[in-house]
Structure formats: structure tokens, C-alpha cells
Design an enzyme around this catalytic site. Sequence first.
Site, PDB file in Angstrom:
ATOM      1  CG  HIS A  89      -1.935  -1.028   1.281  1.00 34.65           C
ATOM      2  ND1 HIS A  89      -3.211  -0.881   0.795  1.00 34.65           N
ATOM      3  CD2 HIS A  89      -1.873  -2.290   1.757  1.00 34.65           C
ATOM      4  CE1 HIS A  89      -3.891  -1.990   0.984  1.00 34.65           C
ATOM      5  NE2 HIS A  89      -3.096  -2.874   1.574  1.00 34.65           N
ATOM      6  CE  LYS A 100      -7.477  13.362   0.609  1.00 38.87           C
ATOM      7  NZ  LYS A 100      -7.523  12.172  -0.190  1.00 38.87           N
ATOM      8  NE  ARG A 101      -4.268   9.505  10.266  1.00 38.20           N
ATOM      9  CZ  ARG A 101      -3.836   8.585  11.095  1.00 38.20           C
ATOM     10  NH1 ARG A 101      -4.513   7.467  11.275  1.00 38.20           N
ATOM     11  NH2 ARG A 101      -2.715   8.740  11.766  1.00 38.20           N
ATOM     12  CE  LYS A 128      -3.186  10.385   3.369  1.00 46.16           C
ATOM     13  NZ  LYS A 128      -3.771   9.505   2.329  1.00 46.16           N
ATOM     14  CB  THR A 184     -10.601   4.160  -1.111  1.00 47.69           C
ATOM     15  OG1 THR A 184     -10.152   4.510   0.200  1.00 47.69           O
ATOM     16  CG2 THR A 184      -9.832   2.966  -1.607  1.00 47.69           C
ATOM     17  CE  LYS A 212     -14.416   4.968   0.840  1.00 50.92           C
ATOM     18  NZ  LYS A 212     -13.487   5.009   1.989  1.00 50.92           N
TER      19      LYS A 212
HETATM   20  C1  26W Z   1       3.147   0.477  10.455  1.00 48.39           C
HETATM   21  C2  26W Z   1       2.342   1.732  10.476  1.00 48.39           C
HETATM   22  C3  26W Z   1       1.568   1.902   9.227  1.00 48.39           C
HETATM   23  C4  26W Z   1       0.209   1.689   9.256  1.00 48.39           C
HETATM   24  C5  26W Z   1      -0.528   1.820   8.100  1.00 48.39           C
HETATM   25  C6  26W Z   1       2.186   2.264   8.053  1.00 48.39           C
HETATM   26  C7  26W Z   1       1.455   2.397   6.914  1.00 48.39           C
HETATM   27  C8  26W Z   1       0.097   2.164   6.925  1.00 48.39           C
HETATM   28  C9  26W Z   1      -0.698   2.246   5.660  1.00 48.39           C
HETATM   29  C10 26W Z   1       0.175   1.997   4.477  1.00 48.39           C
HETATM   30  C11 26W Z   1      -1.492   3.481   5.536  1.00 48.39           C
HETATM   31  C12 26W Z   1      -2.599   3.436   4.515  1.00 48.39           C
HETATM   32  O1  26W Z   1      -3.731   3.427   4.881  1.00 48.39           O
HETATM   33  N1  26W Z   1      -2.297   3.430   3.208  1.00 48.39           N
HETATM   34  C13 26W Z   1      -3.320   3.673   2.203  1.00 48.39           C
HETATM   35  O2  26W Z   1      -3.875   2.463   1.726  1.00 48.39           O
HETATM   36  C14 26W Z   1      -4.993   2.721   0.895  1.00 48.39           C
HETATM   37  C15 26W Z   1      -5.619   1.395   0.522  1.00 48.39           C
HETATM   38  O3  26W Z   1      -4.841   0.726  -0.396  1.00 48.39           O
HETATM   39  C16 26W Z   1      -4.602   3.533  -0.330  1.00 48.39           C
HETATM   40  O4  26W Z   1      -5.760   3.845  -1.037  1.00 48.39           O
HETATM   41  C17 26W Z   1      -3.884   4.810   0.097  1.00 48.39           C
HETATM   42  O5  26W Z   1      -3.383   5.479  -1.047  1.00 48.39           O
HETATM   43  C18 26W Z   1      -2.749   4.479   1.048  1.00 48.39           C
HETATM   44  O6  26W Z   1      -2.159   5.672   1.558  1.00 48.39           O
END
Ligand code: 26W
Length: 829
Positions: free
Chosen positions: A364, A555-556, A561, A663, A667
Amino acid sequence: MNSPAPGQPIDELALSEIKSAILAKLRLAIGKDAGMATRHDWYKAAALALRDRIVHRWLSAEKQSYDAGRKRVYYLSLEFLIGRLFTDALNNMGLLALFDAALGDLGVGLSDLRKCEPDAALGNGGLGRLAACFMESMATLGIPAIGYGIRYDFGLFRQIINNGWQQEYPDEWLSFGNPWEFQRPEVVYHVHFGGGVEHVETRGRDHAIWHPAETVQAVAYDTPIVGWRGHNVNALRLWSARSPDPLKLDVFNTGDYVGAAAEETRAESICKFLYPNDESPAGRELRLRQEYFFVSASLQDLVKRHLAADGQIRGLAAKVAVQLNDTHPSLAVTELMRILVDLHNIRWDDAWKITVATLSYTNHTLLPEALETWPVELFQRLLPRHLEIIYRINVAHLALAEERCPGDVDFRASVSLIDEKSGRRVRMGQLAFVGSHRINGVSAMHSDLMKETVFHDLNHLYPGRITNKTNGITFRRWLMLANPKLTELLREACGEAVLDDPTRLQLLEKSAGDSAFQDKFRNVKHHNKIALARLIGEKINIKVDPGALFDVQIKRIHEYKRQLLNILEAIALYHAIKDNPQGNWVPRVKIFAGKAAASYRYAKLIIKLINDVAEVVNNDPVVAGRLKVAFLPDYNVSLAEVIIPAADLSEQISTAGMEASGTGNMKLALNGAITIGTLDGANIEIRDHVGVENIAIFGMEAGDVMVRRKQGLDASDVIRGSPGLSRAINAIGSGEFSPDDTHRFESIAHALRHLDHYMVSADFDSYFAAQRGIDARWQTQAAWARASILNVARMAWFSSDRTIAEYAEDIWNVPVNGRAPSEPLRAKG
Ligand code: 26W
């Protein structure tokens, strides 16, 4: 019992049955009668009455799939951002209208009751929400599946905005109990940590015996996930941790009450809270313990189920597909090898074939720093046997690398499971890649970039493994439930079948230019905007005009972003309006919502900036009626369900090459918002589907970004050429929005001038111009409505049903709704 179409009468018999069921739950499960019940009691009683109806389907679906010997999918994810389940389950069961009527007769409104349910916020953002959409789609497509994760006592923190600053508070989502889950006290697994490994030779073969130092128990909690039309129900199985030795009575009796429960406290800490991290690895021992805890319990569980159904561990890959959601469950590679080799005596090479054939991994993020790594020393201490397994996998893997690129030391170093440069660390991304038969990215661009960047060398070593699966969203939640008025209009315009087949949305195309239809469509949007305006008034006491353009970024909060780019544009617009108050300005409301990781200081400063700008702009009579800025606190799934249907403009403005997919972009477009965005992630595919004339694309492309970064991060050149940008940055830096502390935002101004890693300054002019283009479009309301309708008409492909059908076919090799994987299924883009 399916939901009657609008206007159809309700079955009186069914209605009285539901009413009695709810009243019975109120008395027998809650222990109250109607006179003394709180709203929350009513909600619980209704949820339990609904759950009874789900359970029947659940048990029969499970039995049928086992009887048929079907292959099962196990989705391993540390995050499931589910939100509320009540109306979701009602809708999918076809019981929404009936419960609505029943609760109305009982004198309690459904819409009030649904607000009693706390959001299950067991995720940070996109990755967790994707897992939730996928669970619903797998159930809908009749794929027997279990989602495995952790039952966190506390989900993602609650965000409170105090004087413009974010403050974090614990999310006590379980404090009133959880009517959806079934505790399974009999489903308990032991998960071990630490200790050492003994090697013995039996019949000429090395045998490893792990003598762990610590054991934790994993207890299962199941939540049913109902598919559309209720034909199939799957389970979300979340693990809770406890100690096998909860209270040391001898210690207790000495008076040391805290010490007596110390082991329990240590064990329970594993499922205490969700790591509030986004795009940066947690790097803490507790996180690694969480990862191993849920991977081990899940694999033990699925192997046990497989053996009970099939009897043959060697046939695992034919009957089981395991999807790893990011690197967080990467330990599945080593844990499955340990189970096969150490516990089932399978030869290493055979075990490896089974493991690779069973597992697949979704990436991701491209940020190399976001790919998890763990110090070898920590691994050795916590998971000594797994470290041995990693070393052994690495031997064969590096031998293959040597074969492919003889003598190429750099190549070997880059693909190795161990990073030797940064003080010896285990690389979880490499581990997941090597142990999987398929590795997928989440948008076309992201999958391409994966091959070019993070996994360039691994792709060379294992060609053909990387594949793309562009993300999707469930239309049941994000259209039908979130936007009932639009859904009603779509049923009218495209027929009832649109609820089952989103490709029917195309039928809207012919009405896109029809002014009568446009009026209806606009009315729906207006209705939704009134609801959002009311919420904004209630929550943050800002009055906004539902007639204004609602410009939304939710979003976050993260530098890539670029909420900063958005607020910078608001400042420049504010200045422009003040310079010429009589100009023909389009009234706009800039709506922000999102959480910053608690430890991400800069992101929290950006939140403060947005709120400080809001304070000045919203109280300036010169711009009144033209510009408002609103930051809605505590963004979560339920808030998204209100904001998205009311949005006119969708901000998808990440630095090109950095958003894996997105995503929220899907939406918002599905609900008729027009996207202003960069060529990044799934925005590119959204443009391809909705048409370049129905989206506003601006800014540098991923290639440009890489080139410019190499030239340096100083942005003085672009700032000199852009008076609007220059003035906005000066305003931030000099305290125009922070008179109480004029130095507050100096660091932001400095970064915008000299450390423009995210290309905020570099993209500003292009963004500002695109925004003025949006203003111009808004002035011709018919053209705006047409573009907005065409967005809805052309978003069918972004249904997570399409995404899951692709996973089923290319990765899991499982049938969809009884159809063999290779049979043509649904329209592709
Ligand atoms: C280990 C800590 C941690 C936790 C979560 C590091 C990274 C993450 C994720 C990668 C964060 C995340 O939500 N990524 C998002 O995933 C979505 C689903 O595929 C994508 O649509 C987003 O672009 C992406 O930022």
C-alpha cells in the site's frame, strides 16, 4: 424478507414479528421493559433481534461451503475500519424498511437509534477501510472468507480540537458492550514468545524444537459480515489476548495485588490499542508482538479448520488462500513454514512450495521508509525460531540472486531479507514478497511504480509475480446507505437492477444533459448539503450557506496529501477577495476533516494553521458570504457518510507519485463530486473513466517530481514568479493568522520557501488556476450538473465487487458466486 421498493406496502405479519422480537430482546437480553429503556437499550435490542436473523444465514452459508469443499480466503489485516454495522446489516438483509417501520411503531426512530452505535474504528485510514469494504464484497460475491485481526480495546483515538490544536483521547468503543460479536471462549490458541531453539537429529533430519519463555492466549471474537441480499454471511474473527495464568494467588496473598496480575497486564497489552500510525512504521517491540500474536493465532486457526475439513496438510494451497494486507502480517511466511516443517514434519522444499502457493501480499505504499524493518537483535529475543527460518529462506533466495546476476553484490544486498547497512534489520516487505506467489499494488500507477522503484530488483528475480488490483469501495455503504436520496433517484432512472449491477449507472448518461433530471439531481445534493450545514453548525458553530460550493478534503493529515496546498489556496483566495470585494466570487466553503498521527508534530501544526486561518476568515465581514473555512473534528467513517454525499468538489491533491491509490476519491466521485486532483494513484483511472473534461487535473506528474527533487528543494524561483503565493507564505510566516504568537508558523513558511519536498510551492500556481477554472464551471450550473451526473454514471468500475472478483480470479483462484474463476464475469474498464 426483502426491503420493499419505495412506495410498496409493508407486510403486516412480518412487521409484528419484528416488533415482538425487539421487545423480547429488550426484556430477556437487556432486562428492561419499554417504559424504562434508554435509547441505547433500544438500539441494542434491535441489533440483537437483527443478529438472530443473520445467524441463521451465517450457519447455513458456512455449512454449505464446507459441504461443497470450497476453497476459502483468509484476509489478514491489523486494521479493519468498519464504522457502524447496524444499518449496513439491515440494508444487506433487506430489513431496513421493516425495522424502520417496527421501531417507528415502538416509538423510537431508527435514525436516532443508529447514532447510538459507536464506530468500530480499528484502523487508521485507507488500508483499514479497504479491508472493511473487501469483507463486505467477499460476502456479497459468495466467497467463503474470514477476516483475521486484533480486537483492540481502544480503536483509533478520538480527536478533540482545543483552541485549534488536536488533542487525542482514548476511543472507548466497547464500554457499552458490542451486540455484534460472539465471544468464542472455546477457540483459544497459545502464542509463544522468546526463549531458545534446540536442534535434534531424528532419522538423519534436523529437527527444531522451540522452547519459548512466554505464552499468551488468543481468544476469538466473531462478527458476522452480511453480503448484499443476505445470501452469504462471512466472519470477521478478531483476537483478544490474555494470560494463561491471570492471577498469581501466592503473590496476591502476600499483598502484592499489582504484581499478582502483572502477567495478565503484560499479555493484555497486546490487544490494548491500535497503533495510531500512518505511513511510518511503529518500530516498537509491542507492535512486533501484536503482529506475531495475530498471525500465529490466525494461522493455527486456519490450519486446524483445513485439517478438520480436508485431513491433508499437503493440500493446503488448493483449499486456502491467505492475503496479507501490507507487511504487517509478513510473519505469516515464517509462521507457516514453522507449522509445516517443525510441527507437521514436511520437508523444507515442499513446505516452501506450499507457503508460496498459499500466500499473497498487497503493498500500500511506495515510501521506502514506510516498509517495516525490525532489528535482528529484537527478532532474536522475541522470535528466535523465526529468525532462523528467515536466514534459511535467505540462503536459497540469495543463491537464486547470484544465479541471476552473478557477482552483483549490490543486487544481492538490495533483495536480501536482511538489511546489512542499517545495523542489521529484517525487511518485512522483502519477506512478504519472497514468500508470496502474487504481490499486488492498489492502482495501475502504483503497481507500475512498484516495479520501477521499491521492488525493482525483486521483480527482476521473480518476474510475473507483481500484478495490479485497483482498489474499490462498496456501493452498499458509500452510495445506498450514505446517500439514500441519490439512490432513490438512481433506482428511478436506471431501474431496480442498478442495486445489483452498478454498470447500469451508465443509463444515466442519456439524462446528464436533461434539465428536468438535472433539477432532481441538484435537489438531492442540496438536501444533503443542508444536512451537512446543520452538522457544521452543531459541531463547530460555523454557519455555512448550503448554496455555496462545498469544497471537501477529508483524509489523514499528512504532508504528502497536501492539506497545506489547500489552505494556502484559501489564503490566496482570501487576499484576492479582500483586494476586490465587489468581484464576481463564487461562494465557497472549504471543509477539512482528518486526524494526524499523535507523534506527527508537523501535521498537527497544519491542523492548527487551518483552524487559525478559519478563525480569521470566518470573522472577516469583507469576505462574508464568499469564503468560509471549517475543520470538522474527529473524522471517522460515520462523519464521512455525512460529508461525502454533500460534497461538490473533491480534493485529491497529493504530490504525484505518493498516494498509492486513494479510495475517498472514489467515494466522492460516486456521489457526484467533481475531482480536483493530481495525476496520482487511482485519480488517473478515475480520469480515464469519467473523462478528462469531467475532472480538473493540475500539477506536476510523478516523473516531474523526481526530476525537480534531484535539482533541489528550494522553491525561491517559483515564489518569485508568483505574487499570490509569495503573499500567502508571508502572511503565514509573519503571524497574520496567529497574532497571539506571530512565530507559530515560521517553520511552515520556511519549508514552503526552502524545503519544498512535497512540491506545495512548486504546484501552487497550477492548483490556483485549476481552482479558478472550477469557479468558472460552477457559474454555469447546467454544465456543472452535467459533469457531476457523468461522474456518477461512470464510476461503476470502482465497485469493490469488481476488485474482489479480480483478486478471486488472478490471485486466489476461487469462484465468484459459484462461477469458475476463468468465466467472464463483469464489465472491465
Ligand atoms: C506500520 C504503520 C503503518 C500503518 C498503516 C504504516 C502504513 C500504513 C498504511 C500503508 C497506511 C494506509 O492506509 N495506506 C493507504 O492504503 C490505501 C488502501 O490501499 C490507499 O488507497 C492509500 O493510497 C494508502 O495511503
